[in-house]
Design a protein around this motif. Structure first.
Motif, PDB file in Angstrom:
ATOM      1  N   LYS A   4       5.270   7.222  12.414  1.00 36.08           N
ATOM      2  CA  LYS A   4       6.235   6.248  11.925  1.00 36.08           C
ATOM      3  C   LYS A   4       5.512   4.996  11.454  1.00 36.08           C
ATOM      4  O   LYS A   4       4.554   4.538  12.078  1.00 36.08           O
ATOM      5  CB  LYS A   4       7.223   5.863  13.036  1.00 36.08           C
ATOM      6  CG  LYS A   4       8.302   6.921  13.267  1.00 36.08           C
ATOM      7  CD  LYS A   4       9.397   6.787  12.248  1.00 36.08           C
ATOM      8  CE  LYS A   4      10.563   7.727  12.597  1.00 36.08           C
ATOM      9  NZ  LYS A   4      11.646   7.594  11.624  1.00 36.08           N
ATOM     10  N   GLU A 106       8.477   9.728   2.666  1.00 34.80           N
ATOM     11  CA  GLU A 106       7.775   8.982   3.716  1.00 34.80           C
ATOM     12  C   GLU A 106       8.157   7.506   3.702  1.00 34.80           C
ATOM     13  O   GLU A 106       8.325   6.891   4.759  1.00 34.80           O
ATOM     14  CB  GLU A 106       6.266   9.158   3.559  1.00 34.80           C
ATOM     15  CG  GLU A 106       5.782  10.543   3.920  1.00 34.80           C
ATOM     16  CD  GLU A 106       4.336  10.578   4.360  1.00 34.80           C
ATOM     17  OE1 GLU A 106       3.952  11.574   4.980  1.00 34.80           O
ATOM     18  OE2 GLU A 106       3.594   9.608   4.089  1.00 34.80           O
ATOM     19  N   TYR A 111       7.590   7.136   7.469  1.00 36.94           N
ATOM     20  CA  TYR A 111       6.469   7.964   7.915  1.00 36.94           C
ATOM     21  C   TYR A 111       5.186   7.548   7.198  1.00 36.94           C
ATOM     22  O   TYR A 111       5.217   7.010   6.085  1.00 36.94           O
ATOM     23  CB  TYR A 111       6.744   9.438   7.630  1.00 36.94           C
ATOM     24  CG  TYR A 111       7.881  10.049   8.436  1.00 36.94           C
ATOM     25  CD1 TYR A 111       8.355   9.442   9.592  1.00 36.94           C
ATOM     26  CD2 TYR A 111       8.465  11.243   8.027  1.00 36.94           C
ATOM     27  CE1 TYR A 111       9.385  10.021  10.314  1.00 36.94           C
ATOM     28  CE2 TYR A 111       9.500  11.815   8.748  1.00 36.94           C
ATOM     29  CZ  TYR A 111       9.961  11.202   9.893  1.00 36.94           C
ATOM     30  OH  TYR A 111      10.979  11.762  10.608  1.00 36.94           O
TER      31      TYR A 111
END
Length: 195
Positions: A4, A106, A111
């Protein structure tokens, strides 16, 4: 498990949207891995076929005492290895085509898995530049974010000769060299007999 990142875009998205994005992220990585397995299989099978084909023609040419067939064995086996490598490069373009969507997902999810991978690639200045440009995007919606990520993407920034590992090239060169060394060991004594 993807790492994360604190700079997630579109943090106000609803949970159902987030679930859909996470499902897409998982699916697109499965697709990427399937393509990578595909080009590894193509390359391995291509080399195996080239070797088998070479030895069959080599034995046949020796049985028939045919020098043209011997040379043809080397040429055709070399062409098969070259073709297998070109197929690998073609499939790899399919992997690269997934990059803008992976980076978009992402950024949307926060991410930092594949972004970090591309940043760390050796000699990967253009890859790093693409990631940095995408991370600087300020978008008010996921649609706007996707549009800007895609506009930053250039297929030429991910050249095949920098992506396909050196082992692929080395294996190709060694296979072709092996074919012609064997042919030379057979033909040279016929033209230059040992005294």
């Amino acid at each position: 498990m993807p790492q994360k990142s604190s700079n997630a875009h579109g943090s106000n998205q609803s949970r159902p949207d987030s679930n859909a994005l996470e499902a897409e992220y998982s699916a697109i990585h499965d697709q990427r891995l399937a393509l990578i397995r595909s080009y590894n299989l193509w390359y391995a099978c291509g080399h195996l076929f080239a070797l088998v084909y070479f030895w069959l023609l080599l034995n046949l040419s020796l049985s028939l005492s045919s020098r043209p067939m011997l040379v043809a064995a080397g040429l055709s086996a070399s062409a098969i290895v070259w073709f297998a490598y070109r197929v690998v490069l073609g499939i790899d373009r399919g992997v690269v085509a997934l990059y803008p969507r992976i980076i978009f997902l992402e950024l949307a999810l926060g991410y930092d898995f594949y972004r970090d991978y591309l940043r760390r690639r050796p000699r990967g200045d253009t890859e790093r530049s693409f990631i940095e440009k995408c991370e600087q995007i300020e978008a008010g919606s996921l649609v706007e974010l996707w549009g800007q990520v895609y506009s930053n993407f250039n297929d030429k920034d991910f050249p095949g000769d920098r992506r396909i590992t050196s082992q692929f090239k080395s294996a190709g060169y060694l296979s072709v060299a092996l074919f012609w060394i064997i042919i030379a060991l057979i033909l040279v004594p016929q033209y230059f007999p040992w005294r």
